[in-house]
Design a protein around this motif. Sequence first.
Motif, PDB file in Angstrom:
ATOM      1  N   LEU A 119       0.835  -1.214   0.000  1.00 49.86           N
ATOM      2  CA  LEU A 119       0.000   0.000   0.000  1.00 49.86           C
ATOM      3  C   LEU A 119       0.866   1.258   0.000  1.00 49.86           C
ATOM      4  O   LEU A 119       0.562   2.229  -0.713  1.00 49.86           O
ATOM      5  N   ASN A 120       1.929   1.263   0.772  1.00 51.45           N
ATOM      6  CA  ASN A 120       2.841   2.416   0.789  1.00 51.45           C
ATOM      7  C   ASN A 120       3.446   2.647  -0.591  1.00 51.45           C
ATOM      8  O   ASN A 120       3.575   3.793  -1.040  1.00 51.45           O
ATOM      9  N   GLU A 144       2.100   1.801  -3.457  1.00 47.24           N
ATOM     10  CA  GLU A 144       1.034   2.330  -4.313  1.00 47.24           C
ATOM     11  C   GLU A 144       0.802   3.818  -4.044  1.00 47.24           C
ATOM     12  O   GLU A 144       0.624   4.609  -4.972  1.00 47.24           O
ATOM     13  N   ILE A 145       0.797   4.191  -2.776  1.00 52.02           N
ATOM     14  CA  ILE A 145       0.613   5.606  -2.407  1.00 52.02           C
ATOM     15  C   ILE A 145       1.767   6.445  -2.949  1.00 52.02           C
ATOM     16  O   ILE A 145       1.562   7.528  -3.494  1.00 52.02           O
ATOM     17  N   ALA A 179       1.294   6.805  -6.700  1.00 53.64           N
ATOM     18  CA  ALA A 179       0.195   7.739  -6.989  1.00 53.64           C
ATOM     19  C   ALA A 179       0.629   9.172  -6.695  1.00 53.64           C
ATOM     20  O   ALA A 179       0.304  10.098  -7.454  1.00 53.64           O
ATOM     21  N   SER A 180       1.353   9.356  -5.623  1.00 47.79           N
ATOM     22  CA  SER A 180       1.833  10.686  -5.261  1.00 47.79           C
ATOM     23  C   SER A 180       2.784  11.222  -6.324  1.00 47.79           C
ATOM     24  O   SER A 180       2.729  12.394  -6.708  1.00 47.79           O
TER      25      SER A 180
END
Length: 87
Positions: free
Chosen positions: A66-67, A69-70, A73-74
């Motif tokens: 998840l990190n 992916e974040i 995305a960022s």
Amino acid sequence: MEKTYAPAKAIKKEYIELLNKSVDMVATPSLIKDSVSQIEHGSEIADKSGAVLSNIVNSVKKVSDLNNEIAAASSEQTTGFSKSARR
């Protein structure tokens, strides 16, 4: 005062030693049974601990994914803002 002769003392000492050995022999099976029970219980705890640790590892991997992916995305968002600002 009672007078005890050396042979009587030796017999008494031998008798007490035999009694102690008898008590130890009677107690030994009980101690073995208790030890086996404790080992089985410890083994169950170790198995449960292994399962819990496996779940923790899986959860940490999910959080890491998840990190990532974040972060991706960022980065995409930052790139988008940079392009918008240039226009």
